[in-house]
Design a protein around this motif. Structure first.
Motif, PDB file in Angstrom:
ATOM      1  N   PRO A 124       0.829  -1.194   0.000  1.00 37.75           N
ATOM      2  CA  PRO A 124       0.000   0.000   0.000  1.00 37.75           C
ATOM      3  C   PRO A 124       0.870   1.253   0.000  1.00 37.75           C
ATOM      4  N   SER A 125       0.348   2.287  -0.599  1.00 42.64           N
ATOM      5  CA  SER A 125       1.095   3.540  -0.603  1.00 42.64           C
ATOM      6  C   SER A 125       0.814   4.279   0.701  1.00 42.64           C
ATOM      7  N   ARG A 126       1.761   5.128   1.056  1.00 43.97           N
ATOM      8  CA  ARG A 126       1.636   5.933   2.273  1.00 43.97           C
ATOM      9  C   ARG A 126       1.614   7.390   1.856  1.00 43.97           C
ATOM     10  N   GLY A 127       1.381   8.248   2.805  1.00 40.52           N
ATOM     11  CA  GLY A 127       1.481   9.672   2.531  1.00 40.52           C
ATOM     12  C   GLY A 127       2.921  10.034   2.209  1.00 40.52           C
ATOM     13  N   GLY A 128       3.112  11.178   1.613  1.00 44.46           N
ATOM     14  CA  GLY A 128       4.440  11.607   1.173  1.00 44.46           C
ATOM     15  C   GLY A 128       5.487  11.623   2.271  1.00 44.46           C
ATOM     16  N   GLU A 129       5.185  12.251   3.391  1.00 48.72           N
ATOM     17  CA  GLU A 129       6.174  12.343   4.472  1.00 48.72           C
ATOM     18  C   GLU A 129       6.438  10.989   5.114  1.00 48.72           C
ATOM     19  N   ASP A 130       5.408  10.148   5.230  1.00 45.77           N
ATOM     20  CA  ASP A 130       5.620   8.801   5.764  1.00 45.77           C
ATOM     21  C   ASP A 130       6.498   7.984   4.824  1.00 45.77           C
ATOM     22  N   THR A 131       6.293   8.156   3.538  1.00 47.54           N
ATOM     23  CA  THR A 131       7.106   7.454   2.551  1.00 47.54           C
ATOM     24  C   THR A 131       8.555   7.902   2.641  1.00 47.54           C
ATOM     25  N   VAL A 132       8.780   9.201   2.722  1.00 47.35           N
ATOM     26  CA  VAL A 132      10.143   9.739   2.831  1.00 47.35           C
ATOM     27  C   VAL A 132      10.809   9.210   4.093  1.00 47.35           C
ATOM     28  N   ALA A 133      10.107   9.239   5.205  1.00 45.10           N
ATOM     29  CA  ALA A 133      10.679   8.765   6.469  1.00 45.10           C
ATOM     30  C   ALA A 133      10.993   7.276   6.415  1.00 45.10           C
ATOM     31  N   ALA A 134      10.105   6.486   5.830  1.00 45.53           N
ATOM     32  CA  ALA A 134      10.334   5.043   5.750  1.00 45.53           C
ATOM     33  C   ALA A 134      11.533   4.715   4.865  1.00 45.53           C
ATOM     34  N   ILE A 135      11.635   5.356   3.713  1.00 41.85           N
ATOM     35  CA  ILE A 135      12.759   5.099   2.808  1.00 41.85           C
ATOM     36  C   ILE A 135      14.061   5.528   3.466  1.00 41.85           C
ATOM     37  N   THR A 136      14.072   6.711   4.059  1.00 44.32           N
ATOM     38  CA  THR A 136      15.287   7.219   4.697  1.00 44.32           C
ATOM     39  C   THR A 136      15.724   6.292   5.828  1.00 44.32           C
ATOM     40  N   SER A 137      14.793   5.884   6.658  1.00 49.91           N
ATOM     41  CA  SER A 137      15.109   5.005   7.775  1.00 49.91           C
ATOM     42  C   SER A 137      15.607   3.647   7.291  1.00 49.91           C
ATOM     43  N   LEU A 138      14.927   3.074   6.315  1.00 47.55           N
ATOM     44  CA  LEU A 138      15.338   1.777   5.792  1.00 47.55           C
ATOM     45  C   LEU A 138      16.727   1.863   5.171  1.00 47.55           C
ATOM     46  N   PHE A 139      16.999   2.923   4.452  1.00 47.70           N
ATOM     47  CA  PHE A 139      18.315   3.075   3.833  1.00 47.70           C
ATOM     48  C   PHE A 139      19.398   3.242   4.899  1.00 47.70           C
ATOM     49  N   LEU A 140      19.174   4.110   5.846  1.00 49.29           N
ATOM     50  CA  LEU A 140      20.201   4.403   6.850  1.00 49.29           C
ATOM     51  C   LEU A 140      20.364   3.297   7.889  1.00 49.29           C
ATOM     52  N   ASP A 141      19.264   2.673   8.289  1.00 49.52           N
ATOM     53  CA  ASP A 141      19.303   1.719   9.397  1.00 49.52           C
ATOM     54  C   ASP A 141      19.161   0.264   8.966  1.00 49.52           C
ATOM     55  N   GLY A 142      18.786   0.010   7.740  1.00 49.04           N
ATOM     56  CA  GLY A 142      18.593  -1.359   7.291  1.00 49.04           C
ATOM     57  C   GLY A 142      17.272  -1.930   7.754  1.00 49.04           C
ATOM     58  N   ALA A 143      17.135  -3.227   7.568  1.00 42.68           N
ATOM     59  CA  ALA A 143      15.871  -3.892   7.865  1.00 42.68           C
ATOM     60  C   ALA A 143      15.905  -4.644   9.194  1.00 42.68           C
ATOM     61  N   ARG A 144      16.978  -4.508   9.935  1.00 43.50           N
ATOM     62  CA  ARG A 144      17.049  -5.200  11.228  1.00 43.50           C
ATOM     63  C   ARG A 144      15.985  -4.684  12.175  1.00 43.50           C
ATOM     64  N   ARG A 145      15.503  -5.585  12.973  1.00 44.08           N
ATOM     65  CA  ARG A 145      14.493  -5.243  13.970  1.00 44.08           C
ATOM     66  C   ARG A 145      15.084  -4.269  14.972  1.00 44.08           C
ATOM     67  N   ARG A 146      14.314  -3.303  15.369  1.00 41.19           N
ATOM     68  CA  ARG A 146      14.732  -2.352  16.397  1.00 41.19           C
ATOM     69  C   ARG A 146      14.181  -2.782  17.744  1.00 41.19           C
ATOM     70  N   GLY A 147      14.928  -2.508  18.780  1.00 40.10           N
ATOM     71  CA  GLY A 147      14.460  -2.800  20.131  1.00 40.10           C
ATOM     72  C   GLY A 147      14.611  -4.276  20.468  1.00 40.10           C
ATOM     73  N   PRO A 148      14.190  -4.642  21.668  1.00 33.77           N
ATOM     74  CA  PRO A 148      14.342  -6.023  22.111  1.00 33.77           C
ATOM     75  C   PRO A 148      13.422  -6.958  21.325  1.00 33.77           C
ATOM     76  N   ARG A 149      13.882  -8.171  21.179  1.00 32.51           N
ATOM     77  CA  ARG A 149      13.097  -9.191  20.486  1.00 32.51           C
ATOM     78  C   ARG A 149      12.032  -9.708  21.432  1.00 32.51           C
ATOM     79  N   LEU A 150      10.821  -9.768  20.949  1.00 35.87           N
ATOM     80  CA  LEU A 150       9.709 -10.248  21.778  1.00 35.87           C
ATOM     81  C   LEU A 150       9.733 -11.770  21.841  1.00 35.87           C
ATOM     82  N   PRO A 151       9.349 -12.346  23.003  1.00 33.70           N
ATOM     83  CA  PRO A 151       9.356 -13.825  23.131  1.00 33.70           C
ATOM     84  C   PRO A 151       8.311 -14.476  22.265  1.00 33.70           C
TER      85      PRO A 151
END
Length: 180
Positions: A153-180
């Motif tokens: 699904p498409s997102r709004g413009g700013e959400d799309t920009v934030a998601a792409i920027t975050s994915l590029f800079l931080d990768g696809a690794r899970r953030r925070g503690p892993r849930l049991p």
């Protein structure tokens, strides 16, 4: 009046080609532009002339937006966000030009070369990983932006920009503690 019609045809072509790719017909481009097929051919004698003009328009807009983003004057993460925003805002025309099998010669000069230089400087400054060639980082950012821009699904413009920027800079690794 003529410029308005040519612009409508280019915008209709960008919308149609971004969704349908090379399967889009000139009749579908005309319908998207709200003009007759003959009108499309009056302004653009063939499909290649239409694609060439669309590429010129998209690359000029990319050059203007990236130049005004002043990516050399802000921190690396902000600069990447500004580049992504510029490409997302160009929209369908960027999608069509970036997907072309044979990119226009100006594509490298307008987008690839400046971004590769930016990534090289960011690597030298220690802001971006330096174990990958700057050219790879450039192509990865362009490909990621293109991929997300054409995904559902498409997102709004700013959400799309934030998601792409975050994915590029931080990768696809899970953030925070892993849930049991």
């Amino acid at each position: 009046m003529q410029q308005r019609v040519a612009t409508a045809v280019l915008e209709g072509a960008a919308r149609t080609l971004a969704v349908q790719g090379s399967a889009a017909s000139m009749s579908e481009v005309a319908a998207a532009a709200g003009v007759a097929r003959a009108t499309v051919y009056r302004y653009f004698p063939n499909r290649q002339a239409l694609l060439d003009e669309l590429a010129l328009m998209a690359l000029q807009e990319a050059d203007d937006r990236i130049s005004s983003a002043r990516i050399d004057e802000v921190p690396t993460a902000e600069a990447i966000s500004r580049v992504v925003r510029a490409l997302v805002e160009i929209g369908d025309a960027f999608i069509v030009v970036a997907r072309e099998r044979a990119r226009p010669a100006d594509f490298d000069q307008t987008l690839v070369d400046p971004l590769t230089r930016f990534f090289g400087r960011s690597q030298a400054d220690g802001d971006i990983r330096d174990d990958l060639p700057a050219a790879w980082l450039t192509e990865a950012l362009l490909a990621l932006t293109l991929s997300v821009a054409t995904s559902l699904p498409s997102r709004g413009g700013e959400d799309t920009v934030a998601a792409i920027t975050s994915l590029f800079l931080d990768g696809a690794r899970r953030r925070g503690p892993r849930l049991p």
